[in-house]
Design a protein around this motif. Structure first.
Motif, PDB file in Angstrom:
ATOM      1  N   LYS A  19       0.817  -1.217   0.000  1.00 22.56           N
ATOM      2  CA  LYS A  19       0.000   0.000   0.000  1.00 22.56           C
ATOM      3  C   LYS A  19       0.852   1.269   0.000  1.00 22.56           C
ATOM      4  CE  LYS A  19      -3.893   0.393   1.531  1.00 22.56           C
ATOM      5  NZ  LYS A  19      -5.200   0.579   2.088  1.00 22.56           N
ATOM      6  N   GLY A  62       3.320   2.061   2.255  1.00 20.59           N
ATOM      7  CA  GLY A  62       3.699   2.507   3.590  1.00 20.59           C
ATOM      8  C   GLY A  62       5.091   2.064   3.987  1.00 20.59           C
ATOM      9  N   ASN A 100       2.323   7.144  20.340  1.00 23.19           N
ATOM     10  CA  ASN A 100       1.318   7.850  19.544  1.00 23.19           C
ATOM     11  C   ASN A 100      -0.016   7.864  20.272  1.00 23.19           C
ATOM     12  OD1 ASN A 100       2.865   8.554  17.314  1.00 23.19           O
ATOM     13  ND2 ASN A 100       2.395   6.679  16.218  1.00 23.19           N
ATOM     14  N   LYS A 124      -5.331   7.654  14.493  1.00 23.47           N
ATOM     15  CA  LYS A 124      -4.368   8.552  15.125  1.00 23.47           C
ATOM     16  C   LYS A 124      -5.037   9.878  15.486  1.00 23.47           C
ATOM     17  CE  LYS A 124       0.002   8.520  13.966  1.00 23.47           C
ATOM     18  NZ  LYS A 124       1.241   8.596  13.183  1.00 23.47           N
ATOM     19  N   LYS A 152      -3.167  11.799  10.932  1.00 26.00           N
ATOM     20  CA  LYS A 152      -2.302  11.133   9.970  1.00 26.00           C
ATOM     21  C   LYS A 152      -2.624   9.644   9.939  1.00 26.00           C
ATOM     22  CE  LYS A 152       1.446  14.418  10.512  1.00 26.00           C
ATOM     23  NZ  LYS A 152       2.850  14.600  10.895  1.00 26.00           N
ATOM     24  N   LYS A 153      -1.989   8.923   9.026  1.00 25.83           N
ATOM     25  CA  LYS A 153      -2.220   7.495   8.887  1.00 25.83           C
ATOM     26  C   LYS A 153      -1.099   6.707   9.569  1.00 25.83           C
ATOM     27  CE  LYS A 153      -4.590   7.895   4.458  1.00 25.83           C
ATOM     28  NZ  LYS A 153      -4.612   7.450   3.064  1.00 25.83           N
ATOM     29  N   PHE A 164       1.730   4.149   9.457  1.00 31.40           N
ATOM     30  CA  PHE A 164       2.656   3.715   8.420  1.00 31.40           C
ATOM     31  C   PHE A 164       2.441   4.453   7.096  1.00 31.40           C
ATOM     32  CE2 PHE A 164       1.544  -0.151  10.928  1.00 31.40           C
ATOM     33  CZ  PHE A 164       2.717  -0.242  11.649  1.00 31.40           C
ATOM     34  N   ASN A 165       1.811   5.600   7.106  1.00 34.28           N
ATOM     35  CA  ASN A 165       1.479   6.390   5.922  1.00 34.28           C
ATOM     36  C   ASN A 165       0.538   5.676   4.965  1.00 34.28           C
ATOM     37  OD1 ASN A 165       3.084   8.522   6.815  1.00 34.28           O
ATOM     38  ND2 ASN A 165       4.894   7.697   5.792  1.00 34.28           N
ATOM     39  N   SER A 166      -0.197   4.642   5.450  1.00 34.67           N
ATOM     40  CA  SER A 166      -1.088   3.932   4.542  1.00 34.67           C
ATOM     41  C   SER A 166      -2.352   3.390   5.202  1.00 34.67           C
ATOM     42  CB  SER A 166      -0.344   2.767   3.879  1.00 34.67           C
ATOM     43  OG  SER A 166       0.058   1.835   4.844  1.00 34.67           O
ATOM     44  N   THR A 185      -5.550   3.815   7.870  1.00 41.01           N
ATOM     45  CA  THR A 185      -6.267   4.855   8.616  1.00 41.01           C
ATOM     46  C   THR A 185      -6.755   4.376   9.971  1.00 41.01           C
ATOM     47  OG1 THR A 185      -8.290   4.281   7.445  1.00 41.01           O
ATOM     48  CG2 THR A 185      -7.014   6.106   6.569  1.00 41.01           C
TER      49      THR A 185
END
Length: 116
Positions: free
Chosen positions: A54, A56, A66, A86, A90-91, A93-95, A97
């Motif tokens: 994806k 991430g 976090n 979060k 933000k997401k 692992f950057n991928s 939600t």
């Protein structure tokens, strides 16, 4: 008679020593703790290959500390399943939600911490 009083006191103090956790509701703030093993066991993050597919970056150490917001609470098969995202929007692992977790076991293993 002494045995009866001893048993009554023992049961009273045993009941007092049980952990009293507050009921988790939607909107509560939690903190992601350290994993109980190499990876999180009761916080159900996707597998590493899925995160990479994806787009991430699977860095589990970056998750520690976090703040997360509970988005859904459900009783399921004898345990409480919570979904959270979060706090900063933000997401993971950057991928990813939202993530699910087994609340009781994750709290016991300190994979999720209550914010006081």
């Amino acid at each position: 008679m002494k045995k009866l009083i001893f048993i009554a006191l023992l049961s009273f103090f045993g009941a007092q020593g049980q952990e009293n956790t507050k009921e988790i509701v939607v909107g509560d703030i939690l903190t992601v703790g350290a994993p109980s093993a190499q990876y999180y066991k009761y916080v159900y993050f996707p597998k590493t290959n899925f995160i990479i597919k994806k787009g991430g970056i699977p860095n589990y150490n970056a998750l520690i500390g976090n703040r997360v917001v509970v988005t859904e609470v459900a009783k399921q098969d004898g345990y409480t399943k919570v979904s959270f995202k979060k706090d900063d929007g933000k997401k993971f692992f950057n991928s990813i939600t939202t993530v699910n977790a087994n609340l009781e076991k994750a709290l016991k293993e300190k994979e999720i911490l209550l914010v006081k």
